[in-house]
Design a protein around this motif. Structure first.
Motif, PDB file in Angstrom:
ATOM      1  N   PRO A 144      29.910   2.600   6.960  1.00 37.88           N
ATOM      2  CA  PRO A 144      30.095   3.675   5.982  1.00 37.88           C
ATOM      3  C   PRO A 144      28.960   3.757   4.967  1.00 37.88           C
ATOM      4  CG  PRO A 144      32.135   2.467   6.298  1.00 37.88           C
ATOM      5  CD  PRO A 144      31.067   1.693   6.994  1.00 37.88           C
ATOM      6  N   THR A 145      28.590   2.621   4.380  1.00 42.11           N
ATOM      7  CA  THR A 145      27.460   2.567   3.457  1.00 42.11           C
ATOM      8  C   THR A 145      26.499   1.494   3.931  1.00 42.11           C
ATOM      9  OG1 THR A 145      28.621   0.987   2.015  1.00 42.11           O
ATOM     10  CG2 THR A 145      28.811   3.324   1.467  1.00 42.11           C
ATOM     11  N   ILE A 146      25.220   1.759   3.801  1.00 45.14           N
ATOM     12  CA  ILE A 146      24.199   0.823   4.267  1.00 45.14           C
ATOM     13  C   ILE A 146      23.100   0.727   3.214  1.00 45.14           C
ATOM     14  CG2 ILE A 146      24.653   1.217   6.720  1.00 45.14           C
ATOM     15  CD1 ILE A 146      22.372   3.159   6.826  1.00 45.14           C
ATOM     16  N   PRO A 147      22.217  -0.295   3.316  1.00 45.16           N
ATOM     17  CA  PRO A 147      21.129  -0.422   2.339  1.00 45.16           C
ATOM     18  C   PRO A 147      20.178   0.766   2.405  1.00 45.16           C
ATOM     19  CG  PRO A 147      21.427  -2.451   3.596  1.00 45.16           C
ATOM     20  CD  PRO A 147      22.242  -1.397   4.282  1.00 45.16           C
ATOM     21  N   GLN A 148      19.178   0.753   1.538  1.00 47.42           N
ATOM     22  CA  GLN A 148      18.198   1.836   1.517  1.00 47.42           C
ATOM     23  C   GLN A 148      17.388   1.834   2.810  1.00 47.42           C
ATOM     24  OE1 GLN A 148      15.485   0.960  -1.751  1.00 47.42           O
ATOM     25  NE2 GLN A 148      14.071  -0.022  -0.356  1.00 47.42           N
ATOM     26  N   ARG A 149      16.729   2.955   3.078  1.00 49.76           N
ATOM     27  CA  ARG A 149      15.930   3.100   4.288  1.00 49.76           C
ATOM     28  C   ARG A 149      14.829   2.044   4.323  1.00 49.76           C
ATOM     29  NH1 ARG A 149      15.870   7.580   7.193  1.00 49.76           N
ATOM     30  NH2 ARG A 149      16.742   8.710   5.410  1.00 49.76           N
ATOM     31  N   VAL A 150      14.666   1.401   5.473  1.00 46.75           N
ATOM     32  CA  VAL A 150      13.621   0.398   5.645  1.00 46.75           C
ATOM     33  C   VAL A 150      13.379   0.176   7.131  1.00 46.75           C
ATOM     34  CG1 VAL A 150      15.259  -1.540   5.577  1.00 46.75           C
ATOM     35  CG2 VAL A 150      12.858  -1.943   5.017  1.00 46.75           C
ATOM     36  N   VAL A 151      12.146  -0.117   7.501  1.00 53.07           N
ATOM     37  CA  VAL A 151      11.798  -0.537   8.858  1.00 53.07           C
ATOM     38  C   VAL A 151      11.002  -1.834   8.728  1.00 53.07           C
ATOM     39  CG1 VAL A 151      10.742   0.076  11.055  1.00 53.07           C
ATOM     40  CG2 VAL A 151      11.649   1.888   9.568  1.00 53.07           C
ATOM     41  N   ARG A 162      10.529  11.572   2.331  1.00 50.61           N
ATOM     42  CA  ARG A 162       9.350  12.346   2.713  1.00 50.61           C
ATOM     43  C   ARG A 162       8.256  12.303   1.644  1.00 50.61           C
ATOM     44  NH1 ARG A 162      10.532  15.059   7.196  1.00 50.61           N
ATOM     45  NH2 ARG A 162       8.702  16.396   7.007  1.00 50.61           N
ATOM     46  N   LYS A 163       8.572  11.771   0.468  1.00 47.33           N
ATOM     47  CA  LYS A 163       7.556  11.683  -0.579  1.00 47.33           C
ATOM     48  C   LYS A 163       6.502  10.629  -0.269  1.00 47.33           C
ATOM     49  CE  LYS A 163      10.276  13.321  -4.529  1.00 47.33           C
ATOM     50  NZ  LYS A 163      10.823  12.964  -5.864  1.00 47.33           N
ATOM     51  N   GLY A 164       6.878   9.629   0.456  1.00 49.19           N
ATOM     52  CA  GLY A 164       5.927   8.574   0.766  1.00 49.19           C
ATOM     53  C   GLY A 164       6.626   7.250   0.991  1.00 49.19           C
ATOM     54  N   ALA A 165       5.845   6.239   1.333  1.00 53.49           N
ATOM     55  CA  ALA A 165       6.416   4.918   1.620  1.00 53.49           C
ATOM     56  C   ALA A 165       5.506   3.827   1.076  1.00 53.49           C
ATOM     57  CB  ALA A 165       6.605   4.737   3.123  1.00 53.49           C
ATOM     58  N   LEU A 166       6.091   2.650   0.911  1.00 57.30           N
ATOM     59  CA  LEU A 166       5.341   1.453   0.529  1.00 57.30           C
ATOM     60  C   LEU A 166       5.262   0.523   1.728  1.00 57.30           C
ATOM     61  CD1 LEU A 166       7.018   0.682  -2.928  1.00 57.30           C
ATOM     62  CD2 LEU A 166       4.837   1.825  -2.535  1.00 57.30           C
ATOM     63  N   HIS A 167       4.068   0.061   2.018  1.00 61.15           N
ATOM     64  CA  HIS A 167       3.875  -0.926   3.085  1.00 61.15           C
ATOM     65  C   HIS A 167       3.876  -2.300   2.426  1.00 61.15           C
ATOM     66  CE1 HIS A 167       1.103  -2.694   6.449  1.00 61.15           C
ATOM     67  NE2 HIS A 167       2.290  -3.276   6.376  1.00 61.15           N
ATOM     68  N   VAL A 168       4.882  -3.102   2.736  1.00 64.45           N
ATOM     69  CA  VAL A 168       5.097  -4.390   2.080  1.00 64.45           C
ATOM     70  C   VAL A 168       4.841  -5.531   3.049  1.00 64.45           C
ATOM     71  CG1 VAL A 168       6.794  -5.828   0.889  1.00 64.45           C
ATOM     72  CG2 VAL A 168       6.824  -3.350   0.566  1.00 64.45           C
ATOM     73  N   THR A 169       4.126  -6.553   2.568  1.00 64.69           N
ATOM     74  CA  THR A 169       3.894  -7.757   3.380  1.00 64.69           C
ATOM     75  C   THR A 169       4.195  -9.036   2.614  1.00 64.69           C
ATOM     76  OG1 THR A 169       1.552  -7.841   2.744  1.00 64.69           O
ATOM     77  CG2 THR A 169       2.107  -6.618   4.756  1.00 64.69           C
ATOM     78  N   GLU A 170       4.632  -8.919   1.352  1.00 61.81           N
ATOM     79  CA  GLU A 170       4.893 -10.102   0.527  1.00 61.81           C
ATOM     80  C   GLU A 170       6.137 -10.821   1.035  1.00 61.81           C
ATOM     81  OE1 GLU A 170       6.964 -11.446  -1.885  1.00 61.81           O
ATOM     82  OE2 GLU A 170       5.411 -12.931  -2.342  1.00 61.81           O
ATOM     83  N   ASN A 184       6.098  -7.344   8.112  1.00 59.69           N
ATOM     84  CA  ASN A 184       5.684  -6.065   7.542  1.00 59.69           C
ATOM     85  C   ASN A 184       6.912  -5.177   7.404  1.00 59.69           C
ATOM     86  OD1 ASN A 184       2.423  -5.752   7.702  1.00 59.69           O
ATOM     87  ND2 ASN A 184       3.185  -6.989   9.422  1.00 59.69           N
ATOM     88  N   ALA A 185       6.925  -4.370   6.359  1.00 60.95           N
ATOM     89  CA  ALA A 185       8.042  -3.444   6.175  1.00 60.95           C
ATOM     90  C   ALA A 185       7.553  -2.172   5.497  1.00 60.95           C
ATOM     91  CB  ALA A 185       9.148  -4.085   5.339  1.00 60.95           C
ATOM     92  N   LEU A 186       8.198  -1.074   5.845  1.00 55.32           N
ATOM     93  CA  LEU A 186       7.973   0.184   5.157  1.00 55.32           C
ATOM     94  C   LEU A 186       9.267   0.573   4.457  1.00 55.32           C
ATOM     95  CD1 LEU A 186       5.892   2.506   7.542  1.00 55.32           C
ATOM     96  CD2 LEU A 186       5.091   0.899   5.807  1.00 55.32           C
ATOM     97  N   VAL A 187       9.183   0.857   3.156  1.00 56.58           N
ATOM     98  CA  VAL A 187      10.335   1.326   2.387  1.00 56.58           C
ATOM     99  C   VAL A 187       9.914   2.588   1.654  1.00 56.58           C
ATOM    100  CG1 VAL A 187      11.306  -0.979   2.071  1.00 56.58           C
ATOM    101  CG2 VAL A 187       9.703  -0.084   0.385  1.00 56.58           C
ATOM    102  N   PRO A 188      10.843   3.513   1.400  1.00 57.96           N
ATOM    103  CA  PRO A 188      10.467   4.762   0.726  1.00 57.96           C
ATOM    104  C   PRO A 188      10.089   4.532  -0.729  1.00 57.96           C
ATOM    105  CG  PRO A 188      12.841   4.629   0.993  1.00 57.96           C
ATOM    106  CD  PRO A 188      12.273   3.473   1.753  1.00 57.96           C
ATOM    107  N   GLU A 201       0.839  -1.196   0.000  1.00 60.74           N
ATOM    108  CA  GLU A 201       0.000   0.000   0.000  1.00 60.74           C
ATOM    109  C   GLU A 201       0.874   1.246   0.000  1.00 60.74           C
ATOM    110  OE1 GLU A 201      -3.259   2.159   2.944  1.00 60.74           O
ATOM    111  OE2 GLU A 201      -2.518   0.142   3.373  1.00 60.74           O
ATOM    112  N   ARG A 202       0.505   2.232  -0.835  1.00 55.12           N
ATOM    113  CA  ARG A 202       1.227   3.495  -0.879  1.00 55.12           C
ATOM    114  C   ARG A 202       0.761   4.401   0.252  1.00 55.12           C
ATOM    115  NH1 ARG A 202       3.906   5.407  -5.468  1.00 55.12           N
ATOM    116  NH2 ARG A 202       4.156   3.819  -7.084  1.00 55.12           N
ATOM    117  N   LEU A 203       1.729   4.933   0.960  1.00 54.08           N
ATOM    118  CA  LEU A 203       1.450   5.893   2.020  1.00 54.08           C
ATOM    119  C   LEU A 203       2.081   7.213   1.603  1.00 54.08           C
ATOM    120  CD1 LEU A 203       2.436   3.580   5.004  1.00 54.08           C
ATOM    121  CD2 LEU A 203       0.128   3.999   4.143  1.00 54.08           C
TER     122      LEU A 203
END
Length: 323
Positions: A198-205, A222-230, A211-215, A113-115
């Motif tokens: 020094p370097t890390i993966p993209q933002r994710v919780v 700040r543009k929004g996030a995707l709620h992923v459950t797959e 469940n995960a939220l990724v930008p 779902e797009r947030l």
């Protein structure tokens, strides 16, 4: 350390002897190296494959060593090209995961779902945090704003009070910002775990691995996030997190310098990024630092290596096994 460039110990010994005694034949090389002639022949075959020896014009039937300024520089260039290709493959893999997340989010409303907007993101973070039963994994690249950290404190406090495990991964640049250092140490005081790299993966919780939220746009969360459950996408995100976590340094660590080279993690990663052909500015973006900071790091590394140019620094760093 020629072995760092892919040479076996035997081939490296034969190559050095040939440089010191350019007119020696196989028997003389064997005696000087303490090797049987068959091993010398094998070493010469290896050096020929690596373009470090050529047929001698002065001594027919013998090989001559290629000057290391040419031969070793060419080897470094080939390895840099291979490393750049590998980095491109990894970048393509990351892009494929991001695209998969986006496609699944758009095609399955129940599983993605797009947030849109920070209010919607914060509301969903609060909802998922309250439903969590075991663990929250968080990757926070770049520098978070102080107000965003304070906005997340109440939810984080509630999570800790329920005994939830929280592991948070920041970039090393966070150590240079007081508000991030303070918040990281507050997480530690509450029983959380905090590491930096020094370097890390993209933002994710990630919540409980389910469940995960990724930008939507990794360049602007700040543009929004995707709620992923797959499950398949979630496992890929978890794998990326665990790989980065395994090489990151705990926030309370006193030093991250390599005892042999004296390089910090950031300096070693900077050398690796620049060796792939990235510009100062792009490498700085990956590390969360400014281009002028990149140049300052490189000036310090070149001074330690006694190198007059970045190319020379690359060769010496490879010889020392820093790459």
């Amino acid at each position: 350390m020629l072995q760092a460039l892919g040479l076996t110990d035997t081939a490296a010994a034969v190559y050095r002897t040939m440089l010191d005694h350019p007119g020696d034949g196989v028997d003389q090389l064997a005696a000087a190296c303490g090797l049987p002639p068959t091993r010398v022949h094998e070493a010469l075959d290896e050096l020929a494959r690596l373009l470090l020896v050529r047929a001698s014009s002065e001594h027919p039937g013998q090989m001559r060593a290629v000057d290391p300024e040419i031969g070793l520089a060419d080897m470094v260039a080939r390895q840099e090209a291979e490393l750049a290709a590998r980095q491109a493959e990894l970048a393509a893999s990351r892009a494929a995961v991001t695209q998969m997340v986006a496609r699944r989010a758009e095609s399955r409303a129940t599983n993605g779902e797009r947030l849109l907007g920070m209010d919607a993101i914060h509301a969903r973070l609060d909802q998922l945090a309250r439903a969590t039963r075991s663990e929250i994994l968080s990757v926070q690249p770049g520098v978070q704003r102080a107000e965003d950290l304070e906005a997340s404190r109440p939810a984080d406090t509630e999570v800790f009070e329920r005994g939830i495990t929280m592991r948070t991964l920041y970039q090393d640049v966070a150590r240079n910002h007081p508000h991030l250092e303070v918040y990281g140490r507050w997480l530690l005081s509450q029983g959380g775990e905090v590491r930096t790299a020094p370097t890390i993966p993209q933002r994710v919780v990630i919540f409980d691995g389910t469940n995960a939220l990724v930008p939507i746009d990794p360049a602007d969360n700040r543009k929004g996030a995707l709620h992923v459950t797959e499950p398949g996408i979630l496992q890929a995100l978890i794998d990326f997190f665990e790989q980065a976590w395994g090489t990151a340094i705990p926030l309370g660590a006193t030093s991250s310098e390599d005892p042999e080279s004296g390089l910090t993690q950031t300096e070693r990663e900077l050398l690796r990024l620049l060796a792939t052909g990235l510009t100062d500015d792009v490498a700085g973006q990956r590390l969360g630092i400014a281009g002028r900071t990149v140049r300052r790091h490189m000036a310090s590394i070149m001074e330690r290596l006694g190198a007059a140019s970045r190319f020379e620094a690359g060769i010496r760093a490879a010889q020392k096994g820093w790459l």
